[in-house]
Design a protein around this motif. Structure first.
Motif, mmCIF file in Angstrom:
data_model
loop_
_atom_site.group_PDB
_atom_site.id
_atom_site.type_symbol
_atom_site.label_atom_id
_atom_site.label_comp_id
_atom_site.label_asym_id
_atom_site.label_seq_id
_atom_site.Cartn_x
_atom_site.Cartn_y
_atom_site.Cartn_z
ATOM 1 N N GLN A 66 -16.147 46.784 16.246
ATOM 2 C CA GLN A 66 -14.538 47.978 16.128
ATOM 3 C C GLN A 66 -13.584 46.430 15.917
ATOM 4 N N ASP A 67 -12.962 46.096 15.246
ATOM 5 C CA ASP A 67 -12.444 44.721 14.623
ATOM 6 C C ASP A 67 -10.853 44.618 15.800
ATOM 7 N N ARG A 68 -10.239 43.870 15.613
ATOM 8 C CA ARG A 68 -9.726 43.746 16.045
ATOM 9 C C ARG A 68 -8.152 43.685 14.874
ATOM 10 N N HIS A 69 -7.325 44.436 15.321
ATOM 11 C CA HIS A 69 -5.904 44.696 15.209
ATOM 12 C C HIS A 69 -4.326 43.945 15.010
ATOM 13 N N GLU A 70 -4.489 43.636 13.549
ATOM 14 C CA GLU A 70 -3.367 42.361 13.356
ATOM 15 C C GLU A 70 -2.225 43.270 13.604
ATOM 16 N N LEU A 71 -0.973 42.369 14.094
ATOM 17 C CA LEU A 71 0.796 43.658 14.293
ATOM 18 C C LEU A 71 1.135 42.624 12.573
ATOM 19 N N PRO A 72 1.383 43.358 12.444
ATOM 20 C CA PRO A 72 1.882 44.797 12.315
ATOM 21 C C PRO A 72 0.788 45.704 11.336
ATOM 22 N N ALA A 73 1.185 46.409 12.260
ATOM 23 C CA ALA A 73 -0.056 47.646 11.396
ATOM 24 C C ALA A 73 0.038 49.170 11.613
ATOM 25 N N THR A 74 -0.448 49.890 11.131
ATOM 26 C CA THR A 74 -0.855 51.298 11.197
ATOM 27 C C THR A 74 -2.142 51.512 11.638
ATOM 28 N N ILE A 75 -2.656 52.284 12.953
ATOM 29 C CA ILE A 75 -3.600 52.129 13.092
ATOM 30 C C ILE A 75 -4.073 54.101 13.619
ATOM 31 N N PRO A 76 -4.966 53.613 12.928
ATOM 32 C CA PRO A 76 -5.873 55.679 12.977
ATOM 33 C C PRO A 76 -6.341 55.636 14.265
ATOM 34 N N VAL A 77 -5.472 56.846 14.792
ATOM 35 C CA VAL A 77 -6.441 56.841 16.895
ATOM 36 C C VAL A 77 -7.956 56.854 16.606
#
Length: 172
Positions: free
Chosen positions: A40-51
Protein backbone atom coordinates in the motif's frame (compact mmCIF):
# COMPACT_ATOMS: atom_id res chain seq x y z
CA UNK A 1 -0.76 -5.62 36.18
CA UNK A 2 -0.89 -1.83 36.27
CA UNK A 3 -1.92 0.29 39.21
CA UNK A 4 -5.40 0.65 37.73
CA UNK A 5 -5.82 -3.14 37.45
CA UNK A 6 -5.32 -3.32 33.69
CA UNK A 7 -2.87 -5.61 31.90
CA UNK A 8 -0.84 -4.12 29.09
CA UNK A 9 -3.25 -1.23 28.66
CA UNK A 10 -2.11 2.33 28.35
CA UNK A 11 -4.19 5.43 28.89
CA UNK A 12 -3.03 8.49 27.02
CA UNK A 13 -4.57 11.95 27.12
CA UNK A 14 -5.31 14.13 24.15
CA UNK A 15 -4.72 17.85 24.15
CA UNK A 16 -8.35 18.31 25.27
CA UNK A 17 -7.61 16.01 28.24
CA UNK A 18 -9.83 13.30 26.82
CA UNK A 19 -8.45 9.85 27.41
CA UNK A 20 -7.70 7.38 24.65
CA UNK A 21 -7.06 3.92 26.03
CA UNK A 22 -5.83 1.07 23.89
CA UNK A 23 -4.07 -2.20 24.42
CA UNK A 24 -0.44 -1.80 23.32
CA UNK A 25 -0.20 -5.57 22.89
CA UNK A 26 -2.55 -5.21 19.89
CA UNK A 27 0.04 -3.08 18.11
CA UNK A 28 2.61 -5.91 18.20
CA UNK A 29 2.92 -6.94 14.56
CA UNK A 30 4.08 -10.43 15.47
CA UNK A 31 0.56 -11.30 16.63
CA UNK A 32 -1.54 -13.13 14.04
CA UNK A 33 -4.40 -10.67 14.51
CA UNK A 34 -2.41 -7.70 13.19
CA UNK A 35 -2.38 -7.69 9.41
CA UNK A 36 -0.13 -5.58 7.19
CA UNK A 37 -0.51 -4.47 3.58
CA UNK A 38 3.13 -3.76 2.62
CA UNK A 39 2.32 -2.83 -0.99
CA UNK A 40 0.00 0.00 0.00
CA UNK A 41 1.37 3.42 -1.00
CA UNK A 42 1.89 6.19 1.54
CA UNK A 43 -0.86 8.81 1.28
CA UNK A 44 0.24 12.34 0.38
CA UNK A 45 -1.76 14.97 2.27
CA UNK A 46 -4.12 16.65 1.70
CA UNK A 47 -6.17 13.63 0.68
CA UNK A 48 -9.38 11.68 0.96
CA UNK A 49 -8.39 8.14 1.89
CA UNK A 50 -10.89 5.32 1.30
CA UNK A 51 -11.19 3.21 4.43
CA UNK A 52 -9.80 0.15 2.64
CA UNK A 53 -6.47 1.81 1.81
CA UNK A 54 -5.02 1.10 5.26
CA UNK A 55 -1.46 -0.13 5.84
CA UNK A 56 -2.26 -2.32 8.85
CA UNK A 57 -5.26 -3.26 10.92
CA UNK A 58 -6.22 -5.16 14.02
CA UNK A 59 -9.53 -6.94 14.34
CA UNK A 60 -9.88 -9.60 16.97
CA UNK A 61 -12.41 -11.80 15.14
CA UNK A 62 -11.52 -11.51 11.46
CA UNK A 63 -7.83 -12.42 11.24
CA UNK A 64 -8.40 -16.13 10.61
CA UNK A 65 -11.33 -15.80 8.20
CA UNK A 66 -10.08 -13.06 5.94
CA UNK A 67 -6.81 -11.19 5.44
CA UNK A 68 -8.79 -8.10 4.48
CA UNK A 69 -11.26 -6.80 7.06
CA UNK A 70 -13.29 -4.72 4.63
CA UNK A 71 -15.54 -5.56 1.72
CA UNK A 72 -16.31 -3.75 -1.50
CA UNK A 73 -19.86 -2.54 -1.99
CA UNK A 74 -20.80 -0.68 -5.15
CA UNK A 75 -17.15 -0.08 -6.04
CA UNK A 76 -16.37 1.52 -2.67
CA UNK A 77 -14.58 0.16 0.37
CA UNK A 78 -16.74 0.26 3.45
CA UNK A 79 -17.72 -2.00 6.25
CA UNK A 80 -19.03 -2.24 9.74
CA UNK A 81 -16.35 -1.40 12.32
CA UNK A 82 -16.30 -3.11 15.70
CA UNK A 83 -15.14 -2.13 19.16
CA UNK A 84 -11.36 -2.54 19.71
CA UNK A 85 -10.59 -2.60 15.98
CA UNK A 86 -7.97 -0.23 14.62
CA UNK A 87 -6.87 0.82 11.15
CA UNK A 88 -3.48 2.43 10.44
CA UNK A 89 -2.71 4.73 7.50
CA UNK A 90 0.78 5.90 6.53
CA UNK A 91 0.79 9.52 5.46
CA UNK A 92 3.23 12.16 4.31
CA UNK A 93 2.54 15.63 5.71
CA UNK A 94 4.17 18.17 3.37
CA UNK A 95 3.97 21.09 5.78
CA UNK A 96 3.45 21.32 9.54
CA UNK A 97 0.23 23.00 10.57
CA UNK A 98 -3.45 22.64 11.33
CA UNK A 99 -5.48 20.27 9.17
CA UNK A 100 -9.17 19.46 9.08
CA UNK A 101 -9.78 15.76 9.73
CA UNK A 102 -13.19 14.35 8.85
CA UNK A 103 -14.60 10.84 8.83
CA UNK A 104 -17.53 9.86 6.58
CA UNK A 105 -19.66 7.63 8.80
CA UNK A 106 -23.04 5.90 8.80
CA UNK A 107 -24.78 4.36 11.82
CA UNK A 108 -28.15 2.68 12.12
CA UNK A 109 -30.30 4.16 14.90
CA UNK A 110 -30.84 0.76 16.53
CA UNK A 111 -27.07 0.28 16.89
CA UNK A 112 -26.25 3.72 18.28
CA UNK A 113 -23.47 6.05 17.23
CA UNK A 114 -19.74 5.67 17.49
CA UNK A 115 -16.61 6.67 19.34
CA UNK A 116 -13.18 6.67 17.68
CA UNK A 117 -9.74 7.87 18.73
CA UNK A 118 -7.26 9.41 16.31
CA UNK A 119 -3.61 8.70 17.11
CA UNK A 120 -0.53 10.11 15.34
CA UNK A 121 2.32 7.61 15.66
CA UNK A 122 1.62 6.80 19.34
CA UNK A 123 0.36 10.25 20.41
CA UNK A 124 -3.39 10.95 20.70
CA UNK A 125 -4.74 13.76 18.56
CA UNK A 126 -8.50 13.62 19.01
CA UNK A 127 -11.43 11.55 20.12
CA UNK A 128 -14.58 11.82 18.02
CA UNK A 129 -18.03 10.69 19.13
CA UNK A 130 -21.16 10.80 17.05
CA UNK A 131 -24.84 9.89 17.17
CA UNK A 132 -26.63 7.53 14.79
CA UNK A 133 -26.98 8.96 11.30
CA UNK A 134 -30.32 7.28 10.61
CA UNK A 135 -29.22 4.30 8.55
CA UNK A 136 -26.36 2.24 7.14
CA UNK A 137 -26.24 4.44 4.03
CA UNK A 138 -27.15 7.78 5.61
CA UNK A 139 -23.66 9.27 5.49
CA UNK A 140 -22.51 12.19 7.63
CA UNK A 141 -19.18 13.87 8.24
CA UNK A 142 -17.73 14.05 11.74
CA UNK A 143 -14.46 15.85 12.31
CA UNK A 144 -12.09 18.11 14.13
CA UNK A 145 -9.10 20.29 13.43
CA UNK A 146 -5.81 18.55 14.24
CA UNK A 147 -2.21 19.74 14.31
CA UNK A 148 0.27 17.68 12.29
CA UNK A 149 4.06 17.94 12.10
CA UNK A 150 5.77 17.71 8.70
CA UNK A 151 7.12 14.35 7.61
CA UNK A 152 6.13 10.70 7.36
CA UNK A 153 3.72 9.48 10.02
CA UNK A 154 1.19 6.79 10.89
CA UNK A 155 -2.37 7.84 11.65
CA UNK A 156 -4.31 5.17 13.52
CA UNK A 157 -8.09 5.14 13.98
CA UNK A 158 -8.91 3.26 17.19
CA UNK A 159 -12.58 2.20 17.47
CA UNK A 160 -13.79 2.47 21.07
CA UNK A 161 -17.50 2.07 20.41
CA UNK A 162 -18.21 0.13 17.22
CA UNK A 163 -21.27 -0.86 15.25
CA UNK A 164 -21.01 1.77 12.50
CA UNK A 165 -19.63 2.13 9.00
CA UNK A 166 -16.72 4.21 7.74
CA UNK A 167 -16.35 5.11 4.08
CA UNK A 168 -13.33 7.42 4.11
CA UNK A 169 -11.21 9.80 6.09
CA UNK A 170 -10.28 13.20 4.73
CA UNK A 171 -7.33 15.30 5.88
CA UNK A 172 -7.01 18.73 4.27
Amino acid sequence: MGADGSRGQEVVSSRERQEIQYDRRKTDRSRASVNDRPGQDRHELPATIPVGEYHAYFHRNRHRANERPLRRVGGRDLDWLSTDQWLAYEVNVPEAGNYDLSLRVAAESAFGGGDVGVVLNDDPLARLSFDPTGGWYSWEEVGEEIELPAGEHTIRLVVFDGGWKLEALTIE
